[in-house]
Design an enzyme around this catalytic site. Structure first.
Site, short mmCIF file in Angstrom:
data_model
loop_
_atom_site.label_atom_id
_atom_site.label_comp_id
_atom_site.label_asym_id
_atom_site.label_seq_id
_atom_site.Cartn_x
_atom_site.Cartn_y
_atom_site.Cartn_z
N CYS A 162 -3.72 7.16 -35.93
CA CYS A 162 -3.26 6.70 -37.25
C CYS A 162 -2.12 7.56 -37.76
CB CYS A 162 -4.42 6.67 -38.24
SG CYS A 162 -5.70 5.50 -37.75
N THR A 163 -2.17 8.84 -37.46
CA THR A 163 -1.09 9.74 -37.85
C THR A 163 0.19 9.40 -37.10
OG1 THR A 163 -2.64 11.51 -38.42
CG2 THR A 163 -0.36 12.17 -37.93
#
Length: 156
Positions: A45-46
């Site tokens: 997600c980062t």
């Protein structure tokens, strides 16, 4: 019942990372890249959020706004934004109603633990509020570039 490509997306309202309630209709006249992701501060997600950050101006140049959605609360969104310098809003879908509307709230098996969560997915909504493209079960590598290219080729 999920929203299908070619259908007008019903207006929705969620609390955003800037503390305001945000509606889809707030962005009428712009293309909206609505991306759903499982959880703030996790590796995939980062990477995805930072890819959207790095291409933020390119999306703006084609009249597109980026909105990230997860079930995380605002406090986690704000920390995520601060840590990675994200220039776009993250929406808190804590009751996962929007995720269910888009059919991305799924049963998942993570390391043998079964539960529900968001399946990484991206949706392009045109300037008139119509869903024109979807990617489900997104693989992060190269995805942001693909979404940008779709807008350039089909909507710009």
């Amino acid at each position: 019942m999920t929203i299908a490509v070619g259908e007008k997306v019903p207006d929705f309202e969620l609390l955003a990372s800037n503390g305001d309630k945000v509606k889809l209709s707030d962005f009428h006249g712009k293309h909206v890249v609505l991306y759903f992701y499982p959880k703030d501060m996790t590796p995939g997600c980062t990477t995805e959020a930072c890819d959207f950050r790095d291409y933020h101006q390119d999306f703006a140049d084609v009249n597109a706004v980026i909105l990230g959605v997860s079930a995380d609360p605002l406090e986690k969104h704000q920390k995520f934004i601060e840590k990675h310098g994200l220039p776009f809003l993250l929406l808190a879908d804590e009751d996962h109603k929007l995720s269910e509307q888009f059919g991305v709230w799924k049963e998942k098996n993570v390391f043998g633990k079964v539960g529900f969560g968001i399946e990484r997915s991206t949706f392009i909504i045109d300037k008139d509020g119509v869903l024109v493209k979807e990617w489900r079960k997104v693989k992060v590598q190269g995805h942001v570039e693909e979404a940008l290219q779709f807008i350039k080729d089909n909507l710009a």
